[in-house]
Write an enzyme that holds these catalytic residues in place. Sequence first.
Site, PDB file in Angstrom:
ATOM      1  N   CYS A   8     -45.754   4.063 -75.703  1.00 32.19           N
ATOM      2  CA  CYS A   8     -45.301   3.031 -74.766  1.00 32.19           C
ATOM      3  C   CYS A   8     -43.774   3.100 -74.709  1.00 32.19           C
ATOM      4  CB  CYS A   8     -45.810   1.641 -75.163  1.00 32.19           C
ATOM      5  SG  CYS A   8     -45.254   1.055 -76.775  1.00 32.19           S
ATOM      6  N   ASN A  11     -42.603   1.037 -78.604  1.00 31.53           N
ATOM      7  CA  ASN A  11     -43.431   1.290 -79.802  1.00 31.53           C
ATOM      8  C   ASN A  11     -43.476   0.088 -80.738  1.00 31.53           C
ATOM      9  OD1 ASN A  11     -43.516   3.644 -82.639  1.00 31.53           O
ATOM     10  ND2 ASN A  11     -45.205   2.810 -81.473  1.00 31.53           N
ATOM     11  N   CYS A  13     -45.160  -3.069 -79.212  1.00 33.33           N
ATOM     12  CA  CYS A  13     -46.223  -3.946 -78.681  1.00 33.33           C
ATOM     13  C   CYS A  13     -47.527  -3.196 -78.393  1.00 33.33           C
ATOM     14  CB  CYS A  13     -45.757  -4.643 -77.401  1.00 33.33           C
ATOM     15  SG  CYS A  13     -44.338  -5.730 -77.651  1.00 33.33           S
ATOM     16  N   ARG A  14     -47.526  -2.360 -77.332  1.00 35.93           N
ATOM     17  CA  ARG A  14     -48.784  -1.765 -76.871  1.00 35.93           C
ATOM     18  C   ARG A  14     -49.245  -0.573 -77.701  1.00 35.93           C
ATOM     19  NH1 ARG A  14     -46.585  -0.862 -70.993  1.00 35.93           N
ATOM     20  NH2 ARG A  14     -44.720  -0.690 -72.284  1.00 35.93           N
ATOM     21  N   SER A  15     -48.361   0.416 -77.903  1.00 37.24           N
ATOM     22  CA  SER A  15     -48.834   1.630 -78.592  1.00 37.24           C
ATOM     23  C   SER A  15     -49.179   1.389 -80.069  1.00 37.24           C
ATOM     24  CB  SER A  15     -47.867   2.805 -78.413  1.00 37.24           C
ATOM     25  OG  SER A  15     -46.611   2.565 -78.966  1.00 37.24           O
ATOM     26  N   ASP A 120     -46.840  -4.152 -69.569  1.00 38.60           N
ATOM     27  CA  ASP A 120     -45.957  -4.510 -70.677  1.00 38.60           C
ATOM     28  C   ASP A 120     -46.054  -6.012 -70.957  1.00 38.60           C
ATOM     29  OD1 ASP A 120     -43.933  -4.914 -72.446  1.00 38.60           O
ATOM     30  OD2 ASP A 120     -42.425  -3.814 -71.308  1.00 38.60           O
TER      31      ASP A 120
END
Length: 145
Positions: A8, A11, A13-15, A120
């Site tokens: 993401c 690195n 939140c999402r990934s 995001d």
Amino acid sequence: MKSVLFVCLGNICRSPMADAIAAHMARQRGLDLRVDSAGTGAWHAGEAADRRTLAVLRAHGIPYDGRARQVRVSDFAEFDLILAMDRSNLRDLLAICPPANRDRVHLVLEPLGEGLEVGDPYYGGPDGFEVVYRQLTEALEHWLA
Ligand code: 4NP
């Protein structure tokens, strides 16, 4: 051993969420899978995941203690699959990916529909992180299969 890298922007939140969910699913299924995550940017390198990501993972009984890092050109040769959260991440990855490894790079939601993105959640509320969790869990079922 198969390997997958989730990417993401930050690195945090999402990934990391994808990283933790995939590792958890692999353990549950007895799969030998190497999982990691990285950001296209380096602003948060060395940091723990966002507390909202950690809260959602904890609520689902999934541990995570990874630290943020930036993606490296060597990742494209090292990982069998490089899965981007959104089209901006995908574009940034393809801009630095060696031509021979381009077919390893995909959107993580590709199994659910062409062009779909994990938005995001950084500037939104905690609900956004639960949405990310659900999207990733559904897509990862497909990738692991
Ligand atoms: P991520 O979310 O890409 O899912 O880790 C973000 C984290 C930090 C920032 C942007 C997105 N930031 O601008 O610092």
